[in-house]
Structures are given as structure tokens and as C-alpha cells.
Scaffold this motif. Structure first.
Motif, PDB file in Angstrom:
ATOM      1  N   THR A 100       0.868  -1.177   0.000  1.00 22.80           N
ATOM      2  CA  THR A 100       0.000   0.000   0.000  1.00 22.80           C
ATOM      3  C   THR A 100       0.904   1.226   0.000  1.00 22.80           C
ATOM      4  N   TYR A 101       0.674   2.145  -0.946  1.00 29.62           N
ATOM      5  CA  TYR A 101       1.470   3.373  -0.985  1.00 29.62           C
ATOM      6  C   TYR A 101       0.982   4.358   0.072  1.00 29.62           C
ATOM      7  N   ASP A 102       1.796   5.386   0.294  1.00 28.82           N
ATOM      8  CA  ASP A 102       1.480   6.396   1.308  1.00 28.82           C
ATOM      9  C   ASP A 102       0.138   7.079   1.056  1.00 28.82           C
ATOM     10  N   ASN A 103      -0.255   7.138  -0.233  1.00 32.90           N
ATOM     11  CA  ASN A 103      -1.532   7.780  -0.569  1.00 32.90           C
ATOM     12  C   ASN A 103      -2.730   6.855  -0.347  1.00 32.90           C
ATOM     13  N   GLY A 104      -2.466   5.633   0.183  1.00 33.47           N
ATOM     14  CA  GLY A 104      -3.562   4.714   0.490  1.00 33.47           C
ATOM     15  C   GLY A 104      -3.915   3.745  -0.625  1.00 33.47           C
ATOM     16  N   PRO A 162      -4.946  -3.890 -16.999  1.00 33.47           N
ATOM     17  CA  PRO A 162      -5.131  -2.524 -17.489  1.00 33.47           C
ATOM     18  C   PRO A 162      -4.190  -1.546 -16.784  1.00 33.47           C
ATOM     19  N   ASN A 163      -4.119  -0.328 -17.277  1.00 34.23           N
ATOM     20  CA  ASN A 163      -3.319   0.697 -16.607  1.00 34.23           C
ATOM     21  C   ASN A 163      -3.785   0.847 -15.170  1.00 34.23           C
ATOM     22  N   GLY A 164      -2.825   0.932 -14.264  1.00 35.71           N
ATOM     23  CA  GLY A 164      -3.170   1.104 -12.861  1.00 35.71           C
ATOM     24  C   GLY A 164      -3.468  -0.198 -12.138  1.00 35.71           C
ATOM     25  N   ALA A 165      -3.313  -1.351 -12.826  1.00 38.76           N
ATOM     26  CA  ALA A 165      -3.631  -2.652 -12.221  1.00 38.76           C
ATOM     27  C   ALA A 165      -2.653  -3.028 -11.122  1.00 38.76           C
ATOM     28  N   GLY A 166      -1.443  -2.485 -11.216  1.00 35.92           N
ATOM     29  CA  GLY A 166      -0.424  -2.839 -10.242  1.00 35.92           C
ATOM     30  C   GLY A 166       0.743  -3.597 -10.855  1.00 35.92           C
ATOM     31  N   LYS A 167       0.784  -3.653 -12.195  1.00 42.65           N
ATOM     32  CA  LYS A 167       1.846  -4.408 -12.861  1.00 42.65           C
ATOM     33  C   LYS A 167       3.229  -3.859 -12.537  1.00 42.65           C
ATOM     34  N   SER A 168       3.407  -2.545 -12.715  1.00 41.13           N
ATOM     35  CA  SER A 168       4.732  -1.963 -12.452  1.00 41.13           C
ATOM     36  C   SER A 168       5.110  -2.105 -10.986  1.00 41.13           C
ATOM     37  N   SER A 169       4.133  -1.935 -10.111  1.00 41.39           N
ATOM     38  CA  SER A 169       4.420  -2.095  -8.679  1.00 41.39           C
ATOM     39  C   SER A 169       4.928  -3.507  -8.405  1.00 41.39           C
ATOM     40  N   MET A 176       6.298  -5.605 -10.614  1.00 42.48           N
ATOM     41  CA  MET A 176       7.598  -5.797 -11.271  1.00 42.48           C
ATOM     42  C   MET A 176       8.724  -5.172 -10.454  1.00 42.48           C
ATOM     43  N   ARG A 177       8.475  -3.941  -9.967  1.00 46.64           N
ATOM     44  CA  ARG A 177       9.520  -3.267  -9.177  1.00 46.64           C
ATOM     45  C   ARG A 177       9.782  -4.011  -7.874  1.00 46.64           C
ATOM     46  N   THR A 178       8.723  -4.597  -7.312  1.00 45.21           N
ATOM     47  CA  THR A 178       8.890  -5.329  -6.056  1.00 45.21           C
ATOM     48  C   THR A 178       9.698  -6.606  -6.296  1.00 45.21           C
TER      49      THR A 178
HETATM   50  P1  ADP Z   1       0.336  -0.511 -13.770  1.00 45.04           P
HETATM   51  O1  ADP Z   1       1.785  -0.772 -13.961  1.00 45.04           O
HETATM   52  O2  ADP Z   1      -0.481  -1.759 -13.934  1.00 45.04           O
HETATM   53  O3  ADP Z   1      -0.166   0.601 -14.592  1.00 45.04           O
HETATM   54  P2  ADP Z   1       1.094   0.605 -11.192  1.00 45.04           P
HETATM   55  O4  ADP Z   1       1.744  -0.445 -10.383  1.00 45.04           O
HETATM   56  O5  ADP Z   1       1.955   1.602 -11.843  1.00 45.04           O
HETATM   57  O6  ADP Z   1       0.119  -0.112 -12.246  1.00 45.04           O
HETATM   58  O7  ADP Z   1       0.048   1.394 -10.321  1.00 45.04           O
HETATM   59  C1  ADP Z   1      -0.892   0.747  -9.483  1.00 45.04           C
HETATM   60  C2  ADP Z   1      -1.579   1.815  -8.656  1.00 45.04           C
HETATM   61  O8  ADP Z   1      -0.641   2.314  -7.705  1.00 45.04           O
HETATM   62  C3  ADP Z   1      -2.048   3.013  -9.453  1.00 45.04           C
HETATM   63  O9  ADP Z   1      -3.232   3.454  -8.830  1.00 45.04           O
HETATM   64  C4  ADP Z   1      -0.913   4.017  -9.290  1.00 45.04           C
HETATM   65  O10 ADP Z   1      -1.364   5.334  -9.409  1.00 45.04           O
HETATM   66  C5  ADP Z   1      -0.449   3.708  -7.889  1.00 45.04           C
HETATM   67  N1  ADP Z   1       0.985   3.993  -7.691  1.00 45.04           N
HETATM   68  C6  ADP Z   1       2.010   3.469  -8.395  1.00 45.04           C
HETATM   69  N2  ADP Z   1       3.184   3.900  -7.919  1.00 45.04           N
HETATM   70  C7  ADP Z   1       2.882   4.705  -6.900  1.00 45.04           C
HETATM   71  C8  ADP Z   1       3.670   5.465  -5.981  1.00 45.04           C
HETATM   72  N3  ADP Z   1       5.002   5.465  -6.036  1.00 45.04           N
HETATM   73  N4  ADP Z   1       3.022   6.187  -5.043  1.00 45.04           N
HETATM   74  C9  ADP Z   1       1.683   6.173  -4.974  1.00 45.04           C
HETATM   75  N5  ADP Z   1       0.878   5.488  -5.783  1.00 45.04           N
HETATM   76  C10 ADP Z   1       1.477   4.762  -6.747  1.00 45.04           C
END
Ligand code: ADP
Ligand code: ADP
Length: 223
Positions: A10-14, A35-42, A44-46
Motif C-alpha cells: 500500500t502506498y502512502d496515498n492509500g 489494465p493501466n493502474g492494475a499494479g503491474k509496475s508495482s 515488477m519493481r517489487t
Molecule cells: P500498472 O503498472 O499496472 O499501470 P502501477 O503499479 O503503476 O500499475 O500502479 C498501481 C496503482 O498504484 C495506481 O493506482 C498508481 O497510481 C499507484 N501507484 C504506483 N506507484 C505509486 C507510488 N510510487 N506512489 C503512490 N501510488 C502509486
């Protein structure tokens, strides 16, 4: 085999970007669709140890990644989304520099590795051109060549086909499929066909959760 159990972030913004994700990812090409915002990059980075999960475990070939990040990093090739550094230096020179940083310090060995990667990625003819002059598809192929230096066992590619034309996309995906049998290759994408065309296994995520997983055709049929 990459094994994720009950991962949470969970990010700081909730935003709960990774919500109790458990996945078993075998060797070969694995599609992470969402889809965009699914959490894929999160995710992958983890996995790439660039950010920490709040809870859960990650094991790569039995080794605890959270406890021993260095072990994972030595075996990792990572191509981030929007990888943006394209200097006015030739692909050959750049790959040589990166190879040295990767620990390929033996000259002959390095030359062999760099040449093999330039051939694999079809950049041999263009090896002396500045990477800055490359097309989008060539840049992505260069990115993969760089990620594959040092023969990683885990390769993570985040949204690599975005912005590629159909020919370049096919070329790139076929390249991923050829990386190697003993390598876990994770392809993150929002394009269904990227996954159905070439990945033997996939998972679809949305809002940080796994919706379906398995062989693409069978898994997507359950939606
Ligand atoms: P995807 O890669 O599938 O587009 P992300 O992992 O980038 O998804 O994002 C998942 C959700 O987390 C989105 O709502 C995004 O705005 C949020 N998010 C991603 N990185 C951060 C961050 N560093 N701080 C706060 N929110 C984040
Ligand atoms: P992606 O398309 O891979 O999800 P983003 O454009 O969402 O990429 O994210 C790019 C960078 O911005 C990442 O480092 C991510 O952590 C950060 N980020 C994304 N969403 C947010 C957000 N809502 N708040 C803060 N940082 C974010």
C-alpha cells in the motif's frame, strides 16, 4: 521458478497497489496482463527488489528474495517501462560498458557475449549507430540486449510493446520467446494479444489482485 505468496503493498496515498498476490511463475515466457493502474509496475519493481512489499514472501528457485536481495540482483535482467536513456553512443560501445559493469571483465568473453546479443536482437548491422538514432522498436531490442547481459535467470520486461508498430511488436515478442528454457521471463502488458500469441502461461491482474491465471486461452475463457 518464481514464487510469490500473499504479497501486499500500500502506498502512502492509500492505494493498495498489490493486494494479496500469490503466483507461481515457471520458466519460460509468462504474461502479466492488466489494465493501466492494475499494479503491474508495482509488482515488477517489487520482484526486481527496487521497492519493498509491506508483507508476503518472494522466492526465486528456493532462495528468499527479501532476505537476500543481492542473490536475486545477480540473476536479474530488468527492462523498465519508458527506459529513457538513449545517448549518442553506439550500441556496441554501450553494451561493452554495461557488460563491464555486469562483471564481464574478461575481454574475449565480453566480446563474445556482446556480439551474440547484438545478433540475437537483430542489431548487428546497426551496432555502430548511436542508440539515440534508433527507432522505437530498435530501442526496445537494445534494451533487451542490455537486460540479457550476464545471462540472467530472471528477466522482467515492463510494457515493452507500447508504442511499437505491429512488425516491431512481433519481432520483439518472438525475441522474448527465444530467450531460453531455463529462464523465467515476465512480460507485463495491457495488450491481450501480447499474452495470447506467445505466452504459455499468464495471469491477469486488476486493482492489485489476481483475477485469473493459467494457460491463456483456457484462462481467458473463464472470464
Ligand atoms: P500498472 O503498472 O499496472 O499501470 P502501477 O503499479 O503503476 O500499475 O500502479 C498501481 C496503482 O498504484 C495506481 O493506482 C498508481 O497510481 C499507484 N501507484 C504506483 N506507484 C505509486 C507510488 N510510487 N506512489 C503512490 N501510488 C502509486
Ligand atoms: P506505470 O504506467 O508503469 O504504472 P506510472 O506512470 O504509473 O507508470 O508511474 C511512473 C512513476 O510514477 C513510478 O515511479 C510510480 O511509482 C510513480 N507513480 C505512479 N502513480 C503515482 C501516484 N499516484 N503517486 C505517486 N507516484 C506515482
Amino acid at each position: 521458478m518464481l514464487s510469490l505468496k500473499q504479497l501486499n503493498k500500500t502506498y502512502d496515498n492509500g492505494v493498495h497497489a498489490i493486494d494479496h498476490i500469490s503466483l507461481e511463475i515457471p520458466t519460460g515466457l509468462f504474461g502479466l496482463l492488466g489494465p493501466n493502474g492494475a499494479g503491474k509496475s508495482s509488482l515488477m519493481r517489487t520482484i526486481a527488489t527496487l521497492q519493498d512489499a509491506d508483507s508476503g514472501t518472494i522466492h526465486f528457485n528456493g532462495v528468499d528474495v527479501v532476505a537476500d536481495k543481492a542473490a536475486l540482483r545477480r540473476q536479474l535482467g530488468y527492462l523498465p517501462q519508458d527506459f529513457g536513456v538513449y545517448p549518442k553512443v553506439s550500441a556496441l560501445e554501450l553494451l561493452n560498458h554495461f557488460a563491464i559493469l555486469k562483471g564481464l571483465t574478461h575481454r574475449g568473453e565480453r566480446k563474445e557475449a556482446v556480439e551474440a546479443l547484438l545478433q540475437l536482437t537483430n542489431l548487428w548491422e546497426a551496432r555502430k549507430r548511436a542508440v539515440a538514432s534508433y527507432s522505437g522498436g530498435m530501442r526496445q531490442r537494445f534494451g533487451i540486449a542490455q537486460a540479457l547481459l550476464g545471462a540472467p535467470k530472471l528477466v522482467i520486461v515492463d510494457e515493452p510493446t507500447a508504442g511499437l508498430d505491429p512488425d516491431e511488436r512481433n519481432r520483439f515478442l518472438n525475441l522474448l520467446a527465444r530467450i531460453g528454457e531455463n529462464v523465467v521471463v515476465i512480460l507485463s502488458t495491457h495488450i491481450v494479444e501480447d499474452v495470447t500469441d506467445l505466452c504459455p502461461r499468464m495471469a491477469m491482474i486488476a486493482k492489485g489482485r489476481v483475477l485469473i491465471e493459467g494457460a491463456p486461452q483456457a484462462a481467458i475463457a473463464t472470464l
